[in-house]
Design a protein around this motif. Structure first.
Motif, short mmCIF file in Angstrom:
data_model
loop_
_atom_site.label_atom_id
_atom_site.label_comp_id
_atom_site.label_asym_id
_atom_site.label_seq_id
_atom_site.Cartn_x
_atom_site.Cartn_y
_atom_site.Cartn_z
N ALA A 86 0.82 -1.21 0.00
CA ALA A 86 0.00 0.00 0.00
C ALA A 86 0.86 1.25 0.00
CB ALA A 86 -0.93 -0.01 1.21
N GLY A 87 0.51 2.18 -0.86
CA GLY A 87 1.26 3.44 -0.93
C GLY A 87 0.55 4.44 -1.81
N VAL A 88 0.82 5.70 -1.58
CA VAL A 88 0.24 6.77 -2.40
C VAL A 88 1.34 7.74 -2.78
CG1 VAL A 88 -2.08 6.61 -1.44
CG2 VAL A 88 -0.41 8.07 -0.33
N GLY A 89 1.12 8.46 -3.89
CA GLY A 89 2.07 9.46 -4.36
C GLY A 89 1.47 10.85 -4.29
N LEU A 90 2.30 11.83 -4.55
CA LEU A 90 1.85 13.22 -4.54
C LEU A 90 2.83 14.06 -5.33
CD1 LEU A 90 -0.29 15.18 -3.46
CD2 LEU A 90 1.16 15.53 -1.45
N GLY A 91 2.32 14.68 -6.38
CA GLY A 91 3.17 15.52 -7.20
C GLY A 91 3.06 17.00 -6.85
N LYS A 92 3.74 17.83 -7.62
CA LYS A 92 3.79 19.29 -7.50
C LYS A 92 4.76 19.72 -6.40
CE LYS A 92 -0.94 19.74 -9.22
NZ LYS A 92 -0.48 19.65 -10.62
N ALA A 93 5.02 21.02 -6.35
CA ALA A 93 5.99 21.57 -5.40
C ALA A 93 5.49 21.40 -3.97
CB ALA A 93 6.24 23.04 -5.70
N PHE A 94 6.40 21.11 -3.06
CA PHE A 94 6.06 20.84 -1.67
C PHE A 94 5.20 21.95 -1.06
CE2 PHE A 94 7.26 21.48 2.84
CZ PHE A 94 6.68 20.34 3.37
N LEU A 95 5.56 23.20 -1.25
CA LEU A 95 4.84 24.30 -0.62
C LEU A 95 3.50 24.57 -1.28
CD1 LEU A 95 7.72 26.81 0.20
CD2 LEU A 95 6.61 25.15 1.70
N ASP A 96 3.26 23.97 -2.44
CA ASP A 96 1.96 24.11 -3.10
C ASP A 96 1.01 22.97 -2.74
OD1 ASP A 96 2.81 26.39 -4.41
OD2 ASP A 96 3.48 25.30 -6.20
N GLN A 97 1.51 21.97 -2.06
CA GLN A 97 0.69 20.80 -1.73
C GLN A 97 -0.16 21.07 -0.48
OE1 GLN A 97 3.79 17.93 -1.23
NE2 GLN A 97 3.93 17.43 -3.41
N ASP A 98 -1.32 20.46 -0.45
CA ASP A 98 -2.16 20.51 0.74
C ASP A 98 -1.51 19.65 1.83
OD1 ASP A 98 -4.91 20.87 2.12
OD2 ASP A 98 -4.60 18.69 2.11
N PHE A 99 -1.40 20.18 3.04
CA PHE A 99 -0.68 19.45 4.06
C PHE A 99 -1.41 18.17 4.48
CE2 PHE A 99 0.85 18.28 8.27
CZ PHE A 99 2.20 18.18 8.00
N GLY A 100 -2.74 18.17 4.37
CA GLY A 100 -3.47 16.95 4.66
C GLY A 100 -3.06 15.81 3.74
N ARG A 101 -2.83 16.12 2.46
CA ARG A 101 -2.40 15.10 1.52
C ARG A 101 -0.95 14.70 1.78
NH1 ARG A 101 -4.01 15.99 -4.58
NH2 ARG A 101 -3.49 13.75 -4.54
N ILE A 102 -0.13 15.65 2.18
CA ILE A 102 1.25 15.34 2.55
C ILE A 102 1.27 14.34 3.70
CG2 ILE A 102 3.34 16.27 3.63
CD1 ILE A 102 2.79 18.88 2.09
N ARG A 103 0.48 14.62 4.70
CA ARG A 103 0.45 13.72 5.86
C ARG A 103 -0.09 12.35 5.48
NH1 ARG A 103 -1.43 14.95 12.07
NH2 ARG A 103 -1.11 12.82 12.81
N HIS A 104 -1.05 12.33 4.55
CA HIS A 104 -1.60 11.04 4.11
C HIS A 104 -0.53 10.18 3.44
CE1 HIS A 104 -4.64 8.16 3.02
NE2 HIS A 104 -4.36 8.27 1.73
N VAL A 105 0.37 10.80 2.68
CA VAL A 105 1.48 10.06 2.08
C VAL A 105 2.35 9.44 3.16
CG1 VAL A 105 3.60 10.27 0.73
CG2 VAL A 105 1.53 11.43 -0.04
N VAL A 106 2.70 10.24 4.15
CA VAL A 106 3.57 9.75 5.23
C VAL A 106 2.86 8.67 6.04
CG1 VAL A 106 4.81 10.39 7.34
CG2 VAL A 106 4.85 11.91 5.35
N ASP A 107 1.59 8.89 6.36
CA ASP A 107 0.86 7.93 7.18
C ASP A 107 0.63 6.62 6.45
OD1 ASP A 107 0.74 9.70 9.26
OD2 ASP A 107 -1.31 10.36 8.88
N THR A 108 0.41 6.69 5.14
CA THR A 108 0.19 5.46 4.37
C THR A 108 1.50 4.74 4.09
OG1 THR A 108 -1.73 6.47 3.28
CG2 THR A 108 -0.79 4.49 2.26
N ASN A 109 2.45 5.46 3.50
CA ASN A 109 3.68 4.83 3.04
C ASN A 109 4.59 4.40 4.17
OD1 ASN A 109 2.51 5.73 0.69
ND2 ASN A 109 4.29 6.83 -0.06
#
Length: 260
Positions: A86-109
């Motif tokens: 199980a894993g998810v990805g996330l593109g685009k620049a770090f500061l442009d990303q929604d932090f909820g989605r950032i955390r979801h990447v870390v929590d999943t992966n």
């Protein structure tokens, strides 16, 4: 592995996880498969046609509750193989990303994967000839500009798999790290990277990648990088300064780099 043993496969609704589950079913393993979407029910129906029992679990493995739900579905049955995919990805620049989605990447992966392996790994230690496959990535070799959190999460998993393998060296439990490159799955669309070069260029097939990882797991190998191009890429990344590698990654992952 003998038929009728039990394998648990996560992230099994699509892509590499689905094909790993198919590899298990083709050799007669019984399955508990998990994903965070209803499609896992349809996958179970398809895989049952290969002959074994398949139990689907729709659960969010980014949460401890979701991992607990999966483990509860297994009950007290011994798990012979855990394919932690199980894993998810996330593109685009770090500061442009929604932090909820950032955390979801870390929590999943990372977090969810660690918790699952910690729970099931402790049960595996009670037995011998058990196998763990962790889906890392060649992305873990590269500072991933415009995929910064995802690549970092895979670097964590790549490193963790080798460390855990050494800790379990004399236990009878093997750990294998599958490190694919870009693969033809829904990954890049879900990561909103279809406007990038890496998102639109030709990729390896998911079944070929999964088959290579599955057989490496059966052989008890430490790791497998799929594809000659990816093997060359990892070798080059190991001897190239990180700053230069990050610049090269920008050319692949920066929004707007897709060929028109």
């Amino acid at each position: 592995m003998p038929a009728n043993q039990l394998a648990v496969v996560t992230g099994a609704s699509t892509g590499i996880g689905l094909e790993l589950a198919r590899c298990c079913a083709q050799v007669g393993l019984n399955l508990v498969i998990a994903a965070d979407e209803p499609a896992i029910e349809r996958v179970a129906v398809d895989l049952r046609r290969l002959g074994g029992s398949v139990e689907p679990v729709e659960t969010d493995l980014a949460t401890t509750e979701g991992v607990d739900k999966l483990c509860a579905a297994v009950e007290d049955r011994p798990i012979d193989a855990l394919l932690a995919n199980a894993g998810v990805g996330l593109g685009k620049a770090f500061l442009d990303q929604d932090f909820g989605r950032i955390r979801h990447v870390v929590d999943t992966n990372i977090t969810g994967t660690l918790y699952l392996i910690h729970r099931i790994g402790n049960e595996m230690l009670r037995h011998k000839s058990r196998r763990i496959l962790i889906t890392g990535s060649i992305a873990g070799f590269t500072p991933g500009s415009f995929q910064a959190v995802y690549n970092a999460s895979k670097a964590f998993l790549d490193s963790f798999s080798f460390a855990l393998r050494e800790e379990l060296r004399d236990s009878g439990v093997t750990v294998t790290c599958l490190m694919p490159g870009a693969t033809d799955t829904k990954f890049f669309r879900r990561a909103e990277m279809m406007d990038t070069k890496v998102g639109t260029e030709p990729k390896h097939g998911a079944y070929e990648v999964a088959k290579a990882g599955f057989h490496a797991m059966l052989r008890g190998e430490a790791d497998i990088v799929t594809g000659l191009k990816n093997k060359i890429q990892t070798t080059v990344a190991n001897i190239t300064p990180n700053e230069m590698v990050a610049k090269q990654h920008r050319k692949m992952a920066e929004p707007g780099t897709a060929k028109t």
